[in-house]
Design a protein around this motif. Structure first.
Motif, short mmCIF file in Angstrom:
data_model
loop_
_atom_site.label_atom_id
_atom_site.label_comp_id
_atom_site.label_asym_id
_atom_site.label_seq_id
_atom_site.Cartn_x
_atom_site.Cartn_y
_atom_site.Cartn_z
N SER A 116 34.37 56.25 56.06
CA SER A 116 33.96 55.53 55.23
C SER A 116 33.44 56.01 54.05
N CYS A 373 40.08 42.94 56.72
CA CYS A 373 39.75 43.22 55.47
C CYS A 373 38.07 42.72 54.89
N GLY A 377 34.46 44.66 54.62
CA GLY A 377 34.15 44.48 52.79
C GLY A 377 35.23 44.37 52.14
N CYS A 378 36.63 44.18 52.15
CA CYS A 378 37.32 44.60 51.76
C CYS A 378 38.50 43.31 50.75
N TYR A 496 40.64 45.93 46.11
CA TYR A 496 39.51 47.17 45.44
C TYR A 496 37.52 46.82 44.46
N TRP A 498 36.45 44.27 45.15
CA TRP A 498 35.81 43.93 45.79
C TRP A 498 35.40 44.47 46.54
N HIS A 499 35.68 45.41 47.24
CA HIS A 499 34.90 47.36 47.63
C HIS A 499 34.54 47.74 46.55
N TYR A 500 34.36 47.72 45.68
CA TYR A 500 34.10 48.70 44.71
C TYR A 500 33.24 48.13 44.23
N ARG A 503 30.03 47.95 46.60
CA ARG A 503 30.25 49.74 47.05
C ARG A 503 28.60 50.18 46.21
#
Length: 786
Positions: A116, A373, A377-378, A496, A498-500, A503
């Motif tokens: 992760s 997803c 958190g994706c 990606y 959104w996840h980026y 993060r």
């Protein structure tokens, strides 16, 4: 407030809802019957277009009995090796506590290896009952695992592969609906009164709109509506196929011998290899067996495929091959022309209805993938409606449903040709199966902890087969195959980005936490007035004090007597038991009355707005205070307060031993209206009461047990908690704006300042997603420079 998914009623879903015993066999048979209408609609309607897509085009010069027998042999072994051997017997065993799909495989890998990218996992998460797949051993830790755990780029690459696979499922949801409906309507051209191409297109659009309009009623009702249609369809194609085998060419049974495949490629050469893209359409919808696993059980899906789907499809494909071997001119419309005239119209009606049902499998799988997803958190926050109280995985997402409808109509109107849509669909299917195979290889190695030789043999065997299909499908990128690539790229970028952004925001909070010594230096009053009540401060941090808390202290003139830092966290398991949901700890020494509560959810958990979260929170805090008194290590030093956590059981509020709860029915009616002397106002009130009966709410009041002796400090803290609860709750959140630093690259500025900002502004707000009452919400703005 929608935080606790099942604190009062829901049982924890077992890994297998209906184990195969004589007692529960009926339950599995019912689910197997329902799965026909949800899981297998797409796979069972493939005979409508497989032979046409395979034999028309490059094989027009090879339309003879040997080529048709070779295509039939290819279809038979493709159905046997991939859906039957790979998915039914192997992949359905790689479930994540009853859940399937690419994200289920990814969550398994994240639990058994540190893959992760979001560093919010804690040691207590590994103690969850659903966390471990099986007995854990550390003797087979490979160099590959260590390499992936230490290097960020391979883990990022793995995430991109998973996101691309999830995006392919969404692309399947678009293409399946288009090709299934479009392929069922050409049968009308077989009638005496032929419809125009425009009329067929209009009819297809009407059917598609009706299909997506039905989704809101839920998978359970849709399954009962659609399952009889698929059952009737399977019986029909079995009988027609058996008739064609006996009537036209019984020798077609010999096509099961692989010798015909060798003859097929020897005769057709490169054209035969390119035609594999058409053969691939015979297994479209296979991935839905695994992606829709959470809606049913592995046993029920296996029963339906082995005893219904597989034999009916094999007989139908052989029957079509027998018919075509004697009627080569019927290749362009092979299915409908192979139907005997006396039963043509009944089967045509069933075929049209079944084609509509065929779209349901990938639509359902799309909803499941989006839910997974979002939980991990994706994907941006969207509204998720749970349509069944009994089957946890059955959901409906309005925004995604209408988006799929618009994209499907665009594909249908834009192409108007099943061959071009078939090229696109075949490429999406091949790429998704290849991605799934690659992830299963990692699961075999790291989760099942088998020898690297076993996983290598699995990859070599299925990789060669699926690689051949994928290479053939890639040849058709210019003829429609570009569609799934474009759709998947768009959705993958959304996921990606959104996840980026999430993060980077989390890492900013991690590196800018408020020092505990600074908080201790303010004293128990925090340098401001502490008023009665409980303040729930929402943060994404599982440890430490977020930087935005200093903004709260600076901007708010007063703070509540009891403060609880709430972290709503998704863990890489499908479900979290209600007894394991709350992890409670203390942030500062006892006089500060500051606590931390981590609320853990799995990616399949239901978050119901049952209004009982606050009461369960009080119970958990009280239990923590009581448990803490018996654990001396919790009171060692001031510097160790933050980080000491306990898992508290969310027992029923009636059976609490630390504090006692009593229910008081509260009728929500206005006293000002009742005391009014205005006849008009009273008459309006009576009309309103007739149409809207007053809602009686259960108000929970806590008090200490009278016959229990406890330490005075503990008693005082519990009384403060009870008094604060009676004073009410306030929900405190940070209204954050994420921006790229000035020193960032132009690409990063575009991704964060444009892409992530656009997604954040157009998705559901966190307060709406958590169902926080707006009247009790306090928001403080803060800019994150990441």
């Amino acid at each position: 407030m929608e935080l606790d998914s099942a604190l009062t009623t829901p049982p924890t879903p077992p890994r297998n809802l209906f184990p195969l015993t004589w007692v529960n066999l009926s339950g599995n048979l019912i689910l197997a019957y329902q799965s026909l209408g949800v899981v297998y609609g797409d796979l069972s309607t493939s005979p409508l277009y497989v032979y046409t897509s395979t034999l028309v085009g490059n094989l027009e010069d090879h339309q003879n009995e040997e080529a048709i027998f070779g295509a039939c042999s290819l279809i038979f072994w493709t159905l046997t090796l991939i859906p039957l051997c790979k998915y039914v017997f192997i992949l359905l065993a790689a479930d994540d506590n009853g859940e399937g799909g690419t994200f289920a495989l990814y969550s398994l890998l994240c639990r058994h290896a540190n893959f992760s990218l979001l560093p919010n996992q804690q040691a207590s998460d590994e103690e969850l009952s659903a966390y471990r797949y099986g007995p854990s051993t550390h003797s087979n830790v490979s160099l590959l695992k260590r390499f992936l755990e230490k290097q960020k780029r391979p883990r990022t690459g793995l995430l991109i592969v998973v996101l691309f696979g999830a995006s392919m499922v969404i692309g399947d949801g678009v293409l399946t609906s288009a090709i299934a409906v479009m392929s069922s309507l050409p049968g009308l051209q077989y009638s005496g009164k032929k419809l125009t191409k425009g009329a067929l297109l209009l009819l297809a659009c009407v059917i598609l709109i009706s299909l997506f309009a039905l989704q809101h009623i839920g998978t359970h009702k849709v399954a009962f509506m659609f399952a009889p249609i698929v059952m009737l369809w399977l019986i029909s194609i079995f009988c027609v196929g058996l008739y064609n085998i006996i009537h036209w060419n019984p020798k077609v049974v010999s096509a099961i011998y692989p010798y015909y495949i060798i003859k097929f490629f020897r005769e057709t050469g490169r054209d035969g290899w390119i035609s594999l893209g058409g053969i691939l359409l015979s297994i479209t919808g296979t991935e839905a067996m695994y992606a829709d696993l959470g809606h049913f059980t592995a046993v029920s899906i296996r029963l339906a495929f082995v005893f219904a789907i597989y034999p009916c499809l094999v007989v139908q494909y052989m029957g079509q091959a027998a018919f075509l071997s004697r009627n080569l001119h019927s290749v362009p419309n092979s299915f409908f022309e192979s139907i005997p005239d006396p039963v043509f119209w009944p089967i045509f009606v069933v075929a049209t209805l079944s084609a509509v049902v065929g779209s349901q499998a990938t639509i359902t799988a799309t909803f499941s993938v989006i839910k997974q997803c979002q939980a991990l958190g994706c994907f941006p926050r969207v509204k998720i409606v749970h349509t069944s109280k009994h089957i946890y995985g059955q959901i409906y997402i309005p925004e995604i449903n209408w988006m799929l409808m618009i994209l499907t109509l665009s594909i249908t109107i834009g192409f108007q040709d099943t061959t071009l849509i078939g090229n696109a669909y075949g490429l999406a299917t091949a790429m998704l199966m290849f991605i799934t195979t690659s992830l299963v290889v990692l699961v075999i190695t790291f989760v099942w902890q088998k020898s690297i030789w076993i996983s290598g043999m699995f990859l070599l065997f299925f990789g060669i087969i699926e690689g051949a299909y994928l290479s053939a499908a890639l040849m058709k990128v210019p003829q429609g195959g570009w569609v799934p690539l474009v759709l998947s790229f768009i959705f993958m970028m959304i996921m990606y980005i959104w996840h980026y952004g999430m993060r980077l925001k989390y890492n900013f909070d991690m590196h800018n936490k408020v020092p505990l010594q600074w908080l201790l230096g303010l004293g128990p009053s925090l340098g401001i007035v502490r008023v009665p009540g409980i303040g729930l401060i929402y943060t994404e941090l599982a440890t430490g004090i977020p930087a935005i808390f200093s903004h709260f202290v600076t901007n708010l003139p007063a703070f509540h007597k009891v403060l609880v830092f709430i972290c709503v966290k998704s863990v890489p398991v499908p479900y979290v038991s209600s007894d394991e949901r709350f992890v409670v700890g203390r942030v500062c020494p006892r006089p500060y009355r500051m606590y931390r509560c981590i609320v853990r959810y799995g990616y399949k958990d239901i978050q119901r707005d049952d209004g009982d979260f606050e009461n369960q929170l009080i119970q958990s805090l009280a239990e923590f205070i009581h448990m803490e008194a018996g654990e001396p290590e919790f009171c060692s030093s001031e510097g160790s307060f933050d980080g000491k956590m306990m898992v508290t059981r969310s027992s029923s509020i009636q059976s609490g031993s630390t504090i006692i709860a009593t229910e008081i029915e509260d009728c929500s009616e206005s006293s000002s209206v009742q005391s009014s002397k205005s006849s008009a106002l009273l008459s309006l009130r009576s009309v309103y009461d007739d149409e809207n009966p007053p809602v009686r709410k259960q108000h929970i009041r806590f008090h200490l047990p009278a016959n229990r002796i406890m330490d005075s400090a503990i008693q005082e803290e519990l009384m403060d908690l009870i008094v604060a609860k009676e004073a009410g709750f306030a929900y405190i959140m940070g209204h954050s704006y994420v921006k790229a630093r000035r020193s960032s690259s132009c690409f990063k500025k575009f991704v964060i300042d444009v892409g992530y900002t656009f997604l954040r502004k157009n998705c559901r707000g966190p307060s709406v997603d958590l169902n926080i009452p707006h009247i009790n919400l306090i928001e403080v703005g803060m800019i994150y420079y990441v």
